[in-house]
Design a protein around this motif. Structure first.
Motif, PDB file in Angstrom:
ATOM      1  N   GLY A 160      33.892 -40.545 -40.232  1.00  0.00           N
ATOM      2  CA  GLY A 160      34.753 -40.653 -39.068  1.00  0.00           C
ATOM      3  C   GLY A 160      36.087 -39.979 -39.334  1.00  0.00           C
ATOM      4  O   GLY A 160      36.315 -39.410 -40.409  1.00  0.00           O
ATOM      5  N   PRO A 161      36.998 -40.041 -38.374  1.00  0.00           N
ATOM      6  CA  PRO A 161      38.298 -39.360 -38.522  1.00  0.00           C
ATOM      7  C   PRO A 161      39.086 -39.791 -39.746  1.00  0.00           C
ATOM      8  O   PRO A 161      39.712 -38.947 -40.414  1.00  0.00           O
TER       9      PRO A 161
ATOM     10  N   VAL B 281      33.758 -34.441 -39.644  1.00  0.00           N
ATOM     11  CA  VAL B 281      33.313 -35.518 -38.745  1.00  0.00           C
ATOM     12  C   VAL B 281      31.948 -35.226 -38.126  1.00  0.00           C
ATOM     13  O   VAL B 281      31.352 -36.120 -37.522  1.00  0.00           O
TER      14      VAL B 281
END
Length: 285
Positions: free
Chosen positions: A121-122, A115
């Motif tokens: 992103g996650p 990340v």
């Protein structure tokens, strides 16, 4: 009365069975190369699977490794991305590849490290960790969310991810993580085609804004014009040419012709974000 663990056990068993019945033999499921998996995750964000199949293979033929993508000309990367939408994803992928190449070229397996890279992103990080490394991760994306909402929140409305995420985490197996998430993805994709989309009951659900006539469409059109000017060997795109080409597109669709000041603002916005550079009277990739 059934305990929560019993309910989850039944849920897991059902998802496994549905996943076996509905399994999709997608090309990116036949590789364990972290870079190739990463590219597939980037392409599949807000893009239909049918559009990615074929484009993913072509991308890897042109940029077969992290190092190849890092060394590629940015305009070539943008050109290869055309048609997949959201050009920012291509820029982020290129910049992240440069960062990974600078660190030795090995795609990290930890969510924390992933990340930190541009554009990851996650959910994307969890997807890379699960599908490339077969390691436990909380992969909460739209199809996964669909299954949990349909099965475990059948009547609930406005369900927050904070209620779903612990259940996703509780169901992650110690082994064959990728197989578990394949089952969730395929079952979720099937549910979306056969029942009213359960994701609409998620608090995170947002109707996608109209693309036609939007600012995003005009930006995408300008990126294509910049790439065409480069391909034609021109020094760049002038404001007059941009206004004329974009105006023809808009009026042809029955929309007002954009004002020159608005087009210049969009071009300068693209330059500020790294899509192009402004030199005198021209913008160029």
């Amino acid at each position: 009365m059934a305990s929560e663990s019993d309910e989850l056990a039944r849920f897991i068993d059902k998802v496994r069975r549905e996943g076996e019945r509905l399994y999709r033999d997608l090309p990116w499921r036949r590789t364990r190369d972290p870079y190739a998996v990463w590219v597939s995750e980037a392409m599949l964000q807000q893009t239909q699977v049918s559009r990615v199949d074929g484009r993913w293979q072509r991308w890897l033929a042109r940029f077969p490794s992290v190092e190849a993508l890092a060394a590629a000309d940015q305009a070539d990367v943008l050109a290869e991305w055309q048609g997949l939408g959201y050009n920012r994803r291509a820029l982020a992928l290129k910049r992240a590849a440069e960062a990974v190449a600078d660190q030795g070229g090995e795609v990290p397996s930890s969510v924390d490290a992933l990340v930190k890279l541009p554009g990851i992103g996650p959910a994307t990080a969890a997807g890379i960790r699960a599908f490339a490394f077969d390691l436990p991760a909380v992969y909460l994306e739209t199809n996964v969310r669909t299954v949990f909402l349909h099965e475990l929140f059948p009547e609930a409305e406005d369900v927050p991810d904070s209620a779903v995420r612990p259940l996703v985490e509780a169901c992650v197996p110690d082994r064959d993580v990728r197989g578990w998430y394949y089952a969730l993805l395929d079952y979720g994709a099937w549910l979306k085609r056969t029942v009213p989309n359960p994701s609409r009951r998620s608090r995170t659900h947002a109707r996608q804004s109209r693309f036609e006539g939007s600012r995003r469409q005009k930006r995408a059109a300008l990126v294509r014009l910049l790439l065409e000017a480069r391909e034609a060997g021109l020094p760049g795109l002038s404001l007059d040419d941009a206004v004329a080409a974009l105006g023809a597109q808009e009026t042809g669709a029955g929309r007002p012709e954009p004002a020159p000041a608005d087009v210049e603002g969009l071009l300068d916005e693209l330059a500020a974000e790294g899509f192009c550079q402004r030199t005198g009277l021209f913008w160029a990739c």
